[in-house]
Write an enzyme that holds these catalytic residues in place. Structure first.
Site: not given
Ligand code: CA2
Length: 145
Positions: A9-10, A17, A22, A73, A76, A97, A99, A106
């Site tokens: 997601p995203n 953004r 990112y 990835n 969330a 995986e 990120h 964070r």
């Protein structure tokens, strides 16, 4: 080798953004970079992105017997999707995986990955290079440097 890159997601918003976290490169440019990298190493690579948990699970199931490795990835979903964990465990395709950000610098909720236990390993904080690093690992592991 045949690679499947899965982004959750995203991540379709990459470069559009939050560039401070990112980066400025778009999702499309990430896919092109990874496809070119795979091609230069005699390999094939497909990119899949979804904002929907079930679609990601279907993509993992569909990878069985088709791809040699998954680089994912989960966004969330990393932090709470036991369904994605179970899907990874259910197939015979190794996954790394990735990120983009250093999740450990964070918020606390990002420190825990429920999906990483089903993966060969986890890379975080290296920006988009993390995806390439994961592919490099699989290539080396399969005797194709
Ligand atoms: O650092 C990562 O790659 C994350 O997987 C990104 C997820 C976040 O929930 C994880 O904790 C860490 C969020 C992806 C959001 O992607 C965006 C990209 C550009 C603009 C806005 C969001």
């Amino acid at each position: 080798m045949k690679f499947l890159i899965i982004n959750g997601p995203n991540l379709n918003l990459l470069g559009k953004r939050e560039p401070g976290i990112y980066g400025e490169n778009t999702y499309e440019s990430l896919c092109k970079r990874l496809k070119d990298f795979a091609a230069a190493h005699d390999s094939q690579l497909d990119c899949f992105q979804s904002n929907h948990e079930g679609a990601i699970i279907d993509a993992i199931h569909g990878a069985d017997g088709v791809y040699d490795a998954i680089v994912m990835n989960p966004g969330a979903f990393t932090h709470y999707s036991y369904a994605i964990l179970d899907a990874l465990k259910a197939v015979d395709v190794p996954c790394i995986e990735v990120h983009i950000s250093n999740v450990h610098q964070r918020e606390e909720f990002r420190h825990k990955s429920v999906t990483a236990p089903a993966c060969v390993g986890q890379i975080c904080g290296l920006g988009l290079y993390g995806y390439e690093a994961a592919i490099r690992y699989f290539l080396e592991e399969n005797g194709r440097p």
